[in-house]
Motif scaffolding. Structure first.
Motif, PDB file in Angstrom:
ATOM      1  N   THR A 167      75.737  33.530  44.432  1.00  0.00           N
ATOM      2  CA  THR A 167      76.915  33.460  43.567  1.00  0.00           C
ATOM      3  C   THR A 167      77.495  34.852  43.329  1.00  0.00           C
ATOM      4  O   THR A 167      78.714  35.047  43.405  1.00  0.00           O
ATOM      5  CB  THR A 167      76.556  32.781  42.228  1.00  0.00           C
ATOM      6  OG1 THR A 167      76.031  31.480  42.511  1.00  0.00           O
ATOM      7  CG2 THR A 167      77.768  32.642  41.336  1.00  0.00           C
ATOM      8  N   LYS A 168      76.630  35.825  43.072  1.00  0.00           N
ATOM      9  CA  LYS A 168      77.099  37.211  42.895  1.00  0.00           C
ATOM     10  C   LYS A 168      77.734  37.733  44.174  1.00  0.00           C
ATOM     11  O   LYS A 168      78.778  38.396  44.134  1.00  0.00           O
ATOM     12  CB  LYS A 168      75.939  38.107  42.480  1.00  0.00           C
ATOM     13  CG  LYS A 168      75.472  37.874  41.064  1.00  0.00           C
ATOM     14  CD  LYS A 168      74.274  38.753  40.731  1.00  0.00           C
ATOM     15  CE  LYS A 168      73.728  38.405  39.351  1.00  0.00           C
ATOM     16  NZ  LYS A 168      72.507  39.150  39.034  1.00  0.00           N
ATOM     17  N   ALA A 169      77.131  37.446  45.318  1.00  0.00           N
ATOM     18  CA  ALA A 169      77.692  37.893  46.593  1.00  0.00           C
ATOM     19  C   ALA A 169      79.035  37.225  46.862  1.00  0.00           C
ATOM     20  O   ALA A 169      79.950  37.854  47.407  1.00  0.00           O
ATOM     21  CB  ALA A 169      76.706  37.609  47.725  1.00  0.00           C
ATOM     22  N   LEU A 170      79.183  35.969  46.486  1.00  0.00           N
ATOM     23  CA  LEU A 170      80.468  35.278  46.633  1.00  0.00           C
ATOM     24  C   LEU A 170      81.539  35.955  45.786  1.00  0.00           C
ATOM     25  O   LEU A 170      82.673  36.138  46.232  1.00  0.00           O
ATOM     26  CB  LEU A 170      80.332  33.805  46.227  1.00  0.00           C
ATOM     27  CG  LEU A 170      79.706  32.867  47.238  1.00  0.00           C
ATOM     28  CD1 LEU A 170      79.325  31.550  46.584  1.00  0.00           C
ATOM     29  CD2 LEU A 170      80.637  32.642  48.418  1.00  0.00           C
ATOM     30  N   THR A 171      81.188  36.326  44.584  1.00  0.00           N
ATOM     31  CA  THR A 171      82.134  37.011  43.700  1.00  0.00           C
ATOM     32  C   THR A 171      82.581  38.323  44.331  1.00  0.00           C
ATOM     33  O   THR A 171      83.773  38.641  44.352  1.00  0.00           O
ATOM     34  CB  THR A 171      81.496  37.251  42.317  1.00  0.00           C
ATOM     35  OG1 THR A 171      81.131  35.982  41.767  1.00  0.00           O
ATOM     36  CG2 THR A 171      82.455  37.945  41.379  1.00  0.00           C
ATOM     37  N   ARG A 172      81.628  39.083  44.881  1.00  0.00           N
ATOM     38  CA  ARG A 172      81.968  40.353  45.538  1.00  0.00           C
ATOM     39  C   ARG A 172      82.779  40.128  46.813  1.00  0.00           C
ATOM     40  O   ARG A 172      83.540  40.999  47.220  1.00  0.00           O
ATOM     41  CB  ARG A 172      80.700  41.139  45.863  1.00  0.00           C
ATOM     42  CG  ARG A 172      80.061  41.775  44.640  1.00  0.00           C
ATOM     43  CD  ARG A 172      78.972  42.763  45.013  1.00  0.00           C
ATOM     44  NE  ARG A 172      77.847  42.126  45.686  1.00  0.00           N
ATOM     45  CZ  ARG A 172      76.767  41.651  45.083  1.00  0.00           C
ATOM     46  NH1 ARG A 172      76.646  41.757  43.776  1.00  0.00           N
ATOM     47  NH2 ARG A 172      75.797  41.095  45.777  1.00  0.00           N
ATOM     48  N   ALA A 173      82.621  38.976  47.439  1.00  0.00           N
ATOM     49  CA  ALA A 173      83.345  38.676  48.680  1.00  0.00           C
ATOM     50  C   ALA A 173      84.748  38.128  48.427  1.00  0.00           C
ATOM     51  O   ALA A 173      85.435  37.728  49.358  1.00  0.00           O
ATOM     52  CB  ALA A 173      82.544  37.681  49.523  1.00  0.00           C
ATOM     53  N   GLY A 174      85.181  38.101  47.166  1.00  0.00           N
ATOM     54  CA  GLY A 174      86.540  37.679  46.862  1.00  0.00           C
ATOM     55  C   GLY A 174      86.681  36.300  46.258  1.00  0.00           C
ATOM     56  O   GLY A 174      87.784  35.795  46.102  1.00  0.00           O
TER      57      GLY A 174
END
Length: 150
Positions: free
Chosen positions: A104-111
């Motif tokens: 979820t955190k990586a998705l947020t960083r990916a836009g």
């Protein structure tokens, strides 16, 4: 034997000749990618054993998911962390939660910062076959994207 080799060579030559002599040149329109269909889809992020860190390869998968949603409205993303059946059930549940949160955190960083996330953990539930063998491909998080046209 010589006839078989000659026939195989002739067949290969005809196939190659057919490919080389296309009656038309491809146009730019025929090779451009089509617009995104804005349809629901799923991707999976895999982890090493006992790990919840999103790898470089996983970030590439998330970036590809971003490309698939370009021009679309993402209604919701459901992230489900999973674990294999090696180890204690409570440890596997914690690991699957950490995997889901990490993704979820990586998705947020990916836009995907404006997306509503539904985050869940399954632990090791369903991680063994009927014969009792552990399923190592359960070391993952699945992401279900609900997508619509804007």
């Amino acid at each position: 034997m010589t006839i078989k080799i000659a026939m195989a060579t002739l067949g290969a030559g005809l196939l190659l000749a057919g490919c080389a002599s296309a009656p038309w040149k491809p146009t730019r329109a025929s090779i451009e990618t089509q617009p995104t269909a804005c349809a629901d889809f799923q991707v999976s992020i895999y982890f090493e054993r006992d790990q919840a860190e999103v790898t470089r390869e996983a970030r590439s998968v998330l970036n590809s998911a971003g490309a698939m949603t370009r021009g679309c409205k993402i209604d919701k993303a459901r992230v489900v962390g999973l674990a294999d059946a090696v180890g204690a059930a409570d440890v596997n549940m914690d690991l699957s939660r950490r995997r889901a949160l990490s993704v979820t955190k990586a998705l947020t960083r990916a836009g995907f910062g404006q997306v509503e996330f539904d985050v869940a953990a399954a632990g090791d539930a369903g991680a063994t076959t009927g014969a009792g063998a552990s399923a190592p491909l359960r070391r993952r998080a699945d992401i279900f994207f609900e997508v619509s046209k804007p």
